[in-house]
Write a protein that holds these residues in place. Structure first.
Motif, PDB file in Angstrom:
ATOM      1  N   ASP A  66     -77.713 -10.595 -16.076  1.00 38.08           N
ATOM      2  CA  ASP A  66     -76.546 -10.433 -15.207  1.00 38.08           C
ATOM      3  C   ASP A  66     -77.024 -10.412 -13.753  1.00 38.08           C
ATOM      4  O   ASP A  66     -77.280  -9.381 -13.182  1.00 38.08           O
ATOM      5  N   ASP A  68     -76.480 -10.396 -10.198  1.00 33.52           N
ATOM      6  CA  ASP A  68     -75.328 -10.093  -9.351  1.00 33.52           C
ATOM      7  C   ASP A  68     -75.597 -10.278  -7.869  1.00 33.52           C
ATOM      8  O   ASP A  68     -74.695 -10.135  -7.060  1.00 33.52           O
ATOM      9  N   ALA A  88     -72.195 -11.475  -6.368  1.00 33.86           N
ATOM     10  CA  ALA A  88     -71.271 -12.175  -7.277  1.00 33.86           C
ATOM     11  C   ALA A  88     -69.834 -11.715  -7.037  1.00 33.86           C
ATOM     12  O   ALA A  88     -69.565 -10.519  -6.994  1.00 33.86           O
ATOM     13  N   VAL A  90     -67.031 -11.029  -8.598  1.00 37.07           N
ATOM     14  CA  VAL A  90     -66.447 -10.717  -9.908  1.00 37.07           C
ATOM     15  C   VAL A  90     -64.930 -10.577  -9.803  1.00 37.07           C
ATOM     16  O   VAL A  90     -64.189 -10.927 -10.728  1.00 37.07           O
ATOM     17  N   SER A 126     -70.267 -11.156 -16.909  1.00 37.22           N
ATOM     18  CA  SER A 126     -71.419 -10.622 -16.168  1.00 37.22           C
ATOM     19  C   SER A 126     -72.694 -11.429 -16.381  1.00 37.22           C
ATOM     20  O   SER A 126     -73.554 -11.476 -15.505  1.00 37.22           O
ATOM     21  N   SER A 131     -72.088 -14.551 -13.151  1.00 38.34           N
ATOM     22  CA  SER A 131     -73.508 -14.325 -12.881  1.00 38.34           C
ATOM     23  C   SER A 131     -74.058 -15.437 -11.987  1.00 38.34           C
ATOM     24  O   SER A 131     -73.747 -16.608 -12.165  1.00 38.34           O
TER      25      SER A 131
END
Length: 195
Positions: A66, A68, A88, A90, A126, A131
């Motif tokens: 993951d 990030d 990231a 999200v 993730s 990712s």
């Protein structure tokens, strides 16, 4: 003597601490339905930059899946540097108070145990769709900072962008290189722009 199932024990400890060891049916549905988002018009396109991620080692048991954040630094005026950290985005797939977000609010972090990892955000997102995986275009929130030679942040700004992680590095090989006990990580010979 009854054999202890360590994965079940991990789940029980999570529940005992008020954490959620699984995903609700609705959160699973949301994760399975999620698709890579369209790149919004007018977004900064930073895919050509020499971004890199740095995380845990390359062996399967500890290699981070993951990713990030990615980063890069460029020289700026008067010996300063421009440091860019892309996080990231999200939020583009996990709106506030949706089922996935509600679980993330409850657990607040990815939890690592000896037996099992409990990702804060469903792994389809993730470790996949959000990712910052090597070689994949992703949406990110970029923090651009002007940093002095002394390490003082002189200015900063945030903006959304589309980015591409050029190379995935790991702490052990980069640490050995910086300490002078080994040469540059082998992946940097393929991607010298990152150096």
């Amino acid at each position: 003597m009854r054999e202890i199932n360590l994965a079940q024990l991990s789940d029980a400890v999570m529940l005992e601490r008020g954490l959620d060891p699984g995903y609700s049916a609705l959160a699973k549905q949301q994760a399975e339905r999620a698709q890579l988002p369209e790149v919004p018009e007018g977004l900064a396109d930073l895919r050509a930059w020499a971004w890199c991620s740095i995380d845990n080692g390359e062996c399967e048991e500890v290699s981070s899946k993951d990713l990030d954040q990615i980063s890069l630094a460029l020289p700026a005026e008067v010996g300063n540097s421009r440091v860019y950290v892309a996080i990231a985005d999200v939020d583009v797939l996990v709106p506030k108070n949706c089922a996935i977000d509600l679980q993330a609010q409850r657990n607040t972090t990815t939890i690592y145990t000896a037996q099992k990892t409990y990702p804060m955000i469903h792994p389809r997102l993730s470790e996949g769709l959000t990712s910052l995986n090597q070689g994949e275009d992703r949406l990110a929130v970029v923090n651009e900072m002007l940093v002095s030679q002394a390490g003082e942040v002189l200015e900063f700004r945030f903006y959304r962008a589309v980015v591409r992680n050029l190379v995935k590095l790991n702490y052990a090989s980069v640490g050995a290189w910086l300490a002078g006990s080994d040469g540059p990580p082998s992946t940097l010979s393929v991607y010298p722009a990152v150096m």
